[in-house]
Structure formats: C-alpha cells, structure tokens
Design an enzyme around this catalytic site. Structure first.
Site, PDB file in Angstrom:
ATOM      1  N   ASP A 170       0.762  -1.252   0.000  1.00 34.90           N
ATOM      2  CA  ASP A 170       0.000   0.000   0.000  1.00 34.90           C
ATOM      3  C   ASP A 170       0.793   1.304   0.000  1.00 34.90           C
ATOM      4  OD1 ASP A 170      -1.906  -1.920   0.216  1.00 34.90           O
ATOM      5  OD2 ASP A 170      -2.930  -1.058   1.932  1.00 34.90           O
ATOM      6  N   GLU A 198       1.960  -9.320  11.504  1.00 36.35           N
ATOM      7  CA  GLU A 198       1.648  -8.831  10.152  1.00 36.35           C
ATOM      8  C   GLU A 198       2.952  -8.399   9.477  1.00 36.35           C
ATOM      9  OE1 GLU A 198      -1.137  -5.620  10.334  1.00 36.35           O
ATOM     10  OE2 GLU A 198      -1.464  -5.541   8.164  1.00 36.35           O
TER      11      GLU A 198
HETATM   12  C1  2M8 Z   1      -3.446  -4.083   3.617  1.00 36.57           C
HETATM   13  O1  2M8 Z   1      -4.347  -3.360   2.800  1.00 36.57           O
HETATM   14  C2  2M8 Z   1      -5.658  -3.005   3.237  1.00 36.57           C
HETATM   15  C3  2M8 Z   1      -6.415  -2.436   2.043  1.00 36.57           C
HETATM   16  O2  2M8 Z   1      -6.515  -3.395   1.055  1.00 36.57           O
HETATM   17  C4  2M8 Z   1      -5.639  -1.969   4.336  1.00 36.57           C
HETATM   18  O3  2M8 Z   1      -4.672  -1.202   4.418  1.00 36.57           O
HETATM   19  O4  2M8 Z   1      -6.611  -1.902   5.088  1.00 36.57           O
HETATM   20  C5  2M8 Z   1      -2.240  -4.472   2.735  1.00 36.57           C
HETATM   21  O5  2M8 Z   1      -1.185  -4.963   3.520  1.00 36.57           O
HETATM   22  C6  2M8 Z   1      -2.674  -5.496   1.687  1.00 36.57           C
HETATM   23  O6  2M8 Z   1      -1.584  -5.958   0.943  1.00 36.57           O
HETATM   24  C7  2M8 Z   1      -3.396  -6.683   2.340  1.00 36.57           C
HETATM   25  O7  2M8 Z   1      -3.907  -7.508   1.330  1.00 36.57           O
HETATM   26  C8  2M8 Z   1      -4.523  -6.221   3.266  1.00 36.57           C
HETATM   27  C9  2M8 Z   1      -5.111  -7.367   4.075  1.00 36.57           C
HETATM   28  O8  2M8 Z   1      -4.097  -8.107   4.708  1.00 36.57           O
HETATM   29  O9  2M8 Z   1      -4.054  -5.233   4.187  1.00 36.57           O
END
Ligand code: 2M8
Length: 431
Positions: A162, A402
């Site tokens: 992101d 994470e």
């Molecule tokens: C993170 O992204 C989400 C939006 O899609 C967020 O910031 O809320 C990122 O690390 C993404 O790569 C990942 O797929 C998601 C869920 O783990 O979280």
C-alpha cells in the site's frame, strides 16, 4: 507448524480465511492466494475452497476484486462505502470492492492443483481455469489502454504494498477537500476516528499516516464516482502507475496458468500467452542503472524511489543473468536490504525508511516468499536458503505478526496474521 495451523483455524470463516479477525474481517484477494498455498500442504480440499470462493466475487468483466465483504463484519471502508452495485459488471448477490490486487491467485491455483488428485483436481481446474483466463484478460483489456503490455493500477490498494514510497509520491497528487484538510490540521477527533479505526488496536506509528489514509479514501471515492469503469477512470486519472510488482506477478502468474492448463490437458488461449510475452519484454523498459522501478503512466517517468519492488523481476524471469547478479548484490547489501531480518520494504539507508510503519520499512513474509522464489529461479539457492532461515527465525522469535522490524525482529501490526502463518507452513514444508 502446529501454531501456524492454529492461526489459520482461528481466522477460518468456513469457505475463506480472513487476514485478521480484528482489523481485516473480510476476504482479501492476494491474502487468500497466500493462505491457500499454506493450506494446500495439509488440507488440499480446504485450500481449493479458499480459491473457489474467490470466484463468487468475480465481476462479469473478469475482474477479481481485492475484497469480498462479509456485510455483517466491520471495516473502515466497508461495502456501504464501495457500493459495488454501481457497476453493471459487479455480481448481484455479493458485496465487493471495485478494484483488484496483485494477481498471485494463479500461483496458488497451481500449488493447490498439484496437491489434489483425480476428480477433485479436475473439478477444481474446470472452475478455476476459465476464471483465471477471464481475470488475466481483464487486466489486459481494461488496464493496458496503450497496448504496451504493462498494466496500469489506479489505487494504492491495488498494489498490495500500500504505502510504499513510490506510491506515496503519486498519492500526494490527490487533492483533499478543504474541510478534510482543515480537519486534519486541527486533528479533529471525529475525522481521525473515521480515518483510523485500526489505531484502536495497533499503535498509530505502525500504520498509514492519517493524511495518507485520507488521500486513499478520496481516491477510492473518485473511482466510485466513475462506477469503477476503467476506461472512464483512465481518461483522466488522479493516479495511474505501471506497477513493477503487479506486472512481474502477472508474468509469473501466466506461467502458472500454463502449468494449470497442462494439468488438465488444455492450453492457454493464444491472445493471453502473447500478452504475457509482451509484458515480459516491456518490463525491460523499467530498468535503469542497476535497478527496476515502477513508472508513472501519466508522466511517462520512472518513479526512482527505491523499494523492494526492484527484486520482483527475478520472480518473472525478466532480468538477464548480469542484471540478476546486480540485484542480488544489492539485496545482500547490509546497509540497504540485508539487515538482521531481511528484506525491508524500503532500504534501511533511505530517508523514508521507518522500521515500524506498514509498507515503509518493515519486513513482510509474503514479499520474502516472492523474493525467495525469484532467487531460486536464477539459481541463487544459498541466498534463498539464508532468507528462508532468517524468515523462519523471525517468526519463531516474534510470532505470526503482520510485519516486523528488519533491525530487531520485533513484531508490528496485528498478531495472528494469516498469510504469515500460511507461508511459514509453506517454507517449513518445501525445500
Ligand atoms: C493491507 O491493505 C488493506 C487495504 O486493502 C488496508 O490497508 O486496510 C495491505 O497490507 C494489503 O496488501 C493486504 O492484502 C490487506 C489485508 O491483509 O491489508
């Protein structure tokens, strides 16, 4: 192994697995792909369901959305925000987001199909192969408007990594409404609460900055106003990036697609095989002075802000032997990408490096996994083994975080994170 399986069991919602019950209680596209790769080692049928459940969210135009929502669960931008029904292409009975994510899913389908046998394998491929073909065609039909072979992303969340610095350069161009700028300047609690629900659980210095979250939200709103119609969006985009990550993964995914087709005695349609070859060749234009970069589709310029993106051409087999050796030298540079717990998302010496902040410095297990695959492809097995050893050490020391500090190995973000657990299983099980 037992602890990793317990994390996946804890996050299991029956047909799919959430990345985290607390902050990501829905189905994410590339998370599910990584999760299935882990599950395939001990329960291939469950792994198959993880992937077939993605097909329920697939759009009529082939897009696989980055989130399939559970309407009963919360999230700061839930299905009421995305309103996927605005697009005539969205599925009628399922709520989804209106953008996609790196197309790792074909890699997962290959891994899972390899573990299934007989009828179950055939059934799985019969469902997944046409879905993947439609998905890859979507990328090329809707996101390669100049027919260069390089697909274009229109939101930071499509990139998966992101808030990595190259994307932040582009995101800064998104103009915030005056009320929002004022609210941010005044640190208005009501606005910050809306923008930062995650910081109730994870400390704010480990997450996206509030101003970046605000820009991500406004950008998603713009996409919604255009009903997620790529042709309309790309006529005058706020943000449009030829992403190195996604294009490299698309090339690797095309190879997986070939393998899956072969398993079923089928072939990949010629148009898709030709586009994948075009992407592979076009990626060479993203190379300059020893590194690869993403390119801004609007300005035509490389975004020469360093990040671990640069290693993904190894995964795609794009780099020459000489380029690969340069990349491996860079990877092994202790001052940049090889501190105690590699591989940091941003080089340690970069001014934007922050060991705690999400994709702006921490080490992530999924990117390590992709880099290991790239290293092995070029025969750098010793380096891949060392990266595997340190990744497993990181998890043994700090748990299924994470993300982690590349310097100390400390766990950051949410705990019991699904892809960290799933890919740990894969690392333990594979050579
Ligand atoms: C993170 O992204 C989400 C939006 O899609 C967020 O910031 O809320 C990122 O690390 C993404 O790569 C990942 O797929 C998601 C869920 O783990 O979280």
């Amino acid at each position: 192994m037992a602890k990793a399986k317990a994390v996946l069991a804890r996050n299991d919602r029956g047909d799919y697995t959430v990345p985290s019950l607390q902050i990501y209680p829905h189905q994410w596209l590339w998370d599910s792909a990584f999760i299935a790769i882990g599950q395939a080692h001990y329960d291939p049928d469950r792994a198959a369901r993880e992937l077939t459940s993605l097909v329920k969210g697939q759009w009529r135009n082939g897009m696989m959305p980055h989130i399939i929502f559970d309407p009963a669960a919360g999230y700061w931008l839930d299905h009421n925000f995305w309103k996927s029904g605005l697009s005539p292409d969205s599925p009628k009975d399922v709520f989804t987001s209106g953008i996609s994510q790196p197309p790792v899913v074909a890699l997962a389908v290959e891994a899972v199909a390899g573990k299934l046998e007989g009828q179950s394998r055939q059934k799985f491929i019969d469902l997944m192969l046409p879905a993947l073909i439609a998905y890859h065609r979507w990328w090329y039909r809707e996101r390669d408007p100049r027919n260069t072979g390089l697909v274009v992303l229109v939101h930071i969340w499509e990139n998966g990594l992101d808030n990595t610095p190259p994307w932040m350069v582009a995101l800064n161009k998104v103009r915030l409404p005056v009320w929002m700028r004022a609210g941010l300047a005044l640190q208005l609690p009501i606005l910050l609460k809306k923008l930062r629900p995650d910081t109730k659980i994870v400390s704010a210095n480990q997450r996206l900055k509030a101003s970046d979250a605000a820009r991500a939200l406004i950008l998603a709103q713009h996409l919604r106003q255009q009903k997620y119609d790529s042709a309309r969006i790309l006529q005058d985009p706020d943000v449009a990036i030829e992403s190195l990550t996604t294009n490299c993964i698309l090339v690797a995914a095309a190879e997986s697609l070939e393998q899956v087709a072969q398993m079923a005695g089928a072939t990949v349609p010629v148009d898709l095989a030709a586009k994948a070859a075009q992407t592979k060749a076009a990626l060479n234009a993203l190379y300059q002075d020893g590194q690869y970069y993403s390119r801004n589709f609007i300005t035509g310029r490389l975004i020469k802000t360093p990040s671990l993106n640069t290693f993904f051409p190894l995964l795609a087999g794009v780099a020459s032997e000489e380029q690969a050796s340069q990349l491996v030298e860079l990877l092994k540079d202790q001052k940049q990408y090889w501190p105690a717990y590699p591989v940091p998302s941003v080089p340690v010496i970069s001014p934007s490096f922050d060991e705690r902040r999400y994709w702006q410095g921490p080490t992530w297990i999924n990117t390590n996994w992709l880099i290991m695959k790239g290293l092995r492809r070029y025969g750098y097995n010793q380096e891949a083994d060392e990266l595997k050893r340190r990744s497993l050490e990181l998890v043994a020391k700090s748990g299924f975080g994470e993300y982690f500090s590349p310097l100390t190995g400390e766990r950051y973000g949410i705990d019991n994170f699904a892809w960290t657990a799933a890919l740990t299983i894969d690392l333990l099980e594979s050579n």
